[in-house]
Structures are given as C-alpha cells and as structure tokens.
Design an enzyme around this catalytic site. Structure first.
Site, mmCIF file in Angstrom:
data_model
loop_
_atom_site.group_PDB
_atom_site.id
_atom_site.type_symbol
_atom_site.label_atom_id
_atom_site.label_comp_id
_atom_site.label_asym_id
_atom_site.label_seq_id
_atom_site.Cartn_x
_atom_site.Cartn_y
_atom_site.Cartn_z
ATOM 1 N N GLU A 97 -22.930 -20.026 3.125
ATOM 2 C CA GLU A 97 -22.244 -20.804 4.072
ATOM 3 C C GLU A 97 -21.550 -20.076 5.129
ATOM 4 O O GLU A 97 -21.012 -20.681 6.197
ATOM 5 C CB GLU A 97 -21.172 -21.514 3.285
ATOM 6 C CG GLU A 97 -20.522 -22.881 4.133
ATOM 7 C CD GLU A 97 -19.239 -22.361 4.628
ATOM 8 O OE1 GLU A 97 -18.631 -23.305 5.513
ATOM 9 O OE2 GLU A 97 -18.735 -21.399 4.502
ATOM 10 N N ASP A 122 -20.473 -17.988 -1.665
ATOM 11 C CA ASP A 122 -20.496 -16.767 -1.029
ATOM 12 C C ASP A 122 -18.851 -16.495 -0.148
ATOM 13 O O ASP A 122 -18.239 -17.590 -0.152
ATOM 14 C CB ASP A 122 -21.546 -16.638 0.229
ATOM 15 C CG ASP A 122 -21.459 -17.903 1.156
ATOM 16 O OD1 ASP A 122 -21.525 -19.049 0.743
ATOM 17 O OD2 ASP A 122 -21.488 -17.692 2.240
#
Length: 471
Positions: free
Chosen positions: A155, A90
């Site tokens: 994250e 991400d």
C-alpha cells in the site's frame, strides 16, 4: 437478543490483541526491491508480515488464501452480499529516518502509547479491526452477509499488491466495505493521486559545481534529510550557513558541512510528515536548495536549485507553479516534493506527488510543469488514482457514522482527504479510523505511536460497525 457490550468484549481480549499486535509489529515489512524475487515480490519483510497474519487467522479457525505473497484474505459468514475489509501490512521506511528514540521494530509502551513503525499505519488499526471481527465470530452473532478480510503488502509504494490480488482472485469484488487506514469519524471522499517527475539536465557551468543532490525516501513522505555535494567557489560557506539557519530559526533546521578532497557535503535536516499533508513537515530539500541559491551555479544545476527554491519552498498547493486548483466539494490540490536526485553525470529530477480534487487533471499539471524554465521533460508516473467519493446518505456511510457517534458521544461528519486508502478500491468503499479526533498524527514520521486506549476503543467500534453492516 440482548444488547452486546463490545467495549467489554474487547476488554476480555486486550492482552491477546496486544500480543498479536506486538508479533506483527516486530516484522520489518518495509519494501525492499533489492531482495525481491518470485517468492518475495516486495522483498522478504512484507511477505513475512503476510505469513504472520495469515497464520494468526488460521489459528483462529479461518480458511485463508495467499495470492502468491502479494496479498491474502479469509472469509467469514454467509450471504449473497459481501462486506470487504481491506488493510495493509507493509510500512514506510524507518531505518533511514532520523529521530527514533526506540527501535522501530521492537514495540514498546511508554506513557500509555505504543511506539513502533506501523503502530498507527496500518498494523495497529488492522489488528484492532481483526479483533473486532474475532469478537463477532466467537460470540456466534448471526450475520446475513459474508465478510471478506483482505490484507495487502504494497500500500505504501505502488499498490502492486492489490493490482495482483484483484487480477488473480476469482471472486467478485465485495459489494461495499471499508479500510481501517485513516481516521474517524469517516473518510468518504479521497482526492486523486498522481506523481509527476520533473526532469532537468545534470550539467554544471558555474563557478560553483553541484556534484549531487539527494533527498526523500518515498513519494508519500516529506523529506526529512537532504544532502548536496558541491565544490568550486564556496567562500565563507560556514558563515553563510550559520546566517541562513539563524534567519530560518523558526523552522528548527540543522545542517552540517563536511569537507574531503576539495568537496563539501552539506546535510540539511528538516521535519518529516505524511506526503498527503506536506504543510505539517519541513521539507529539508527545499531549504537546502534555498541556501544553495546564493552560490554561483549555472546551467542545469542552477535551473534545478532555482526551481526548488523559487517554486517549491513552502508552497504546498502549487500556487507559485500555477498548478493550484480548488473544488467546492473536495477542496484544494496539495503538492509534496518527495524524491530528489541530481547527478552531475546523469539524472536530475524532482518527483512531485499531487493529491488533486475533481476538476483538476494530471495532464493539466504536466503541461504547466513542462513550461517552467530549465525543465527538460515531465513524466507522469504509473498508478494514477482518480478522485473517489461515496455520498453521505449512502447506508454504508450513515451506519459507520452512527456507530462512531455511539462510542464517542461526538457528532459524525463526512471528510474528504488527500491521502489514498484501499477504501477507494471499492465503488462503495470508504476509510474508517483508526485515528481519533485530537490524536497526534505520527504516520510516516519518526517515533510513530498509537495510544493503547485508542487501539482498544477502535476495536470496539470496528466490532459493532462490522456487526451493524453485516447482521
């Protein structure tokens, strides 16, 4: 066995590495809760990035596991001990961030640098590390430990991916490992991480009215743009703004005023940066508050603006707030005023993200914040991370430093940072690369890039590091 030239092995695969990296960089993997559902827990982008990575691993002969599109892994090798490698796919938002000279999701190489969102954080390092393991696999090097390569998809927001992964993975935790998501030579200590939402009432009672104030995309990003809508007593607004910008010329601020139906919208532009290093940015919200402070606000609006201008402006350690705290090993507390909301009909809050050393606590900071003028409540956000440290004499740390020294000719040393990485998920876990000393840090910023040579160099380091840890 003959000495292996890992740099030469990377050279043989550099075209394939870049092709795979380009493929995954083209996926816009920003979290999008508006499109989240059971099949796409953080939106379709992070899920697509995970699918892309796992398909790559299956192509290369690994048996993969997908944990309901939160995270995935594959394993390689045999042994009782497990080396964990944890990256993430991400990225922080780019579409709403100003200043990009290229499309953040159409990677391009210019002047030896690869520009794209995720080039540096963390798709570039994750793919470099993946190719490090790929070299070991293709050379058939003997290993005595199992390697588990884990990738997450959240994250940059709340680590909900790893919460889900470790809850649903029936395998024991890796015994030790690293995350390729920081800088070399090593990150073997990480400060605690907590966000505290400071709340105010959204009321007005002055000659100038604050209708709204908005700034910030994420808690871990220094706000690059801030917008306020005001009305009422705003005499000589443009002249005051011109004088303010001149007084603060060293900050390279810009600001526009638009008027419609008696309301004035001010949009201040500063400089973005990673929230773990707020001193590297120019927080547009705090400077907009400083400018607005000369107008005639009252009640909650005045408390909100005064808190920002008097206590947050250019104070990255919380000294004005009385929160500052330093530990001899881990260093100071850092503070980023990351997300701002003022709504005259409802919510008024400033979300402060703290990276704190051992000895400081979220509860201590909450109590201090709650005592400030105009503050109605202070809420500690979920996902508090406590300080983490792996001693320098641990074989994990010493081995990784040795490999770094071999490939760079530089002396390795331990480092403790304010940023939080997946390395801390393991008791014997660290962060290792992939930003080199002297390399410009563009993580979480416009025009994020990674030098192409540094990608290849880090892949060689990762290959040898994995081999030395697992042989």
């Amino acid at each position: 066995m003959a000495t292996i030239d890992f740099t030469a092995e990377v050279e043989k695969r550099k075209d394939a590495l870049m092709e795979d990296l380009f493929t995954i960089l083209k996926v816009n993997s920003e979290r999008d809760d508006s499109k989240a559902d059971k099949e796409n827990p953080f939106g379709p982008g992070p899920r697509k990035a995970l699918d892309t990575f796992l398909a790559m691993a299956e192509r290369d002969g690994y048996k993969t596991s997908n944990f309901d599109n939160y995270a995935g892994h594959f394993e390689f090798g045999e042994g009782d001990e497990v080396l964990g490698i944890i990256g993430h796919l991400d990225v922080v938002p780019a579409a709403d961030q100003e200043g990009w000279n290229t499309n953040p999701y159409e990677p391009v190489i210019k002047d030896g640098n690869l520009y794209a969102r995720g080039a540096s954080d963390d798709k570039g390092p994750t793919i470099a590390c993946y190719y490090g393991l790929k070299i070991i696999k293709e050379l058939g090097l003997p290993l005595s430990k199992k390697i588990r390569f884990i990738v997450g998809t959240d994250e940059e927001s709340g680590w909900g991916d790893m919460d889900y992964y470790f809850e649903h993975c029936d395998l024991p935790l890796p015994d030790f490992g690293f995350s390729p998501d920081a800088e070399f030579p090593i990150i073997n200590g990480e400060k605690g991480n907590v966000s505290e939402i400071v709340k105010f009432n959204g009321k007005n009672a002055g000659a100038t009215v604050l209708h709204s104030f908005k700034s910030g995309l994420r808690l871990n990003m220094v706000p690059e743009v801030a917008t306020a809508v005001i009305s009422g007593e705003v005499a000589d607004l443009q002249a005051k703004l011109d004088a303010f910008l001149a007084e603060n010329a060293s900050k390279n601020l810009t600001c526009e005023i638009e008027e419609a139906a008696g309301k004035y919208t001010l949009t201040m532009h500063g400089k973005g940066a990673h929230g773990a290093m707020p001193e590297k940015g120019v927080n547009a919200a705090t400077y907009l508050a400083l400018f607005l402070q000369q107008l005639s606000f009252a009640d909650g609006a005045k408390a909100y603006i005064d808190f920002a201008a008097d206590l947050l402006l250019e104070d990255h350690e919380g000294e004005k707030l009385g929160i500052a705290y330093t530990d001899e090993l881990m260093g100071n507390t850092s503070m980023n005023a990351g997300v701002w909301v003022f709504d005259e009909n409802g919510e008024a809050s400033i979300a402060l993200n703290f990276r704190f050393p051992q000895g400081n606590t979220p509860e201590r900071m909450q109590e201090i914040l709650a005592g400030k003028a105009g503050v109605t409540e202070v809420e500690i956000a979920p996902h508090v991370m406590t300080p983490h440290y792996v001693p320098e004499n641990d074989p994990l740390v010493s081995t990784l430093l040795s490999v770094y020294e071999k490939h760079t000719g530089l002396k390795g040393y331990e480092t403790i940072i304010g940023g939080g990485t997946f390395g801390r998920l393991l008791e014997r876990g660290v962060a290792y690369g992939a930003m080199f000393e002297g390399e410009e840090d563009t993580m979480h910023q416009s025009n994020e890039y990674k030098p192409v040579d540094a990608i290849f160099k880090s892949a060689a380091i990762y290959a040898e590091a994995i081999y030395e840890l697992a042989k």
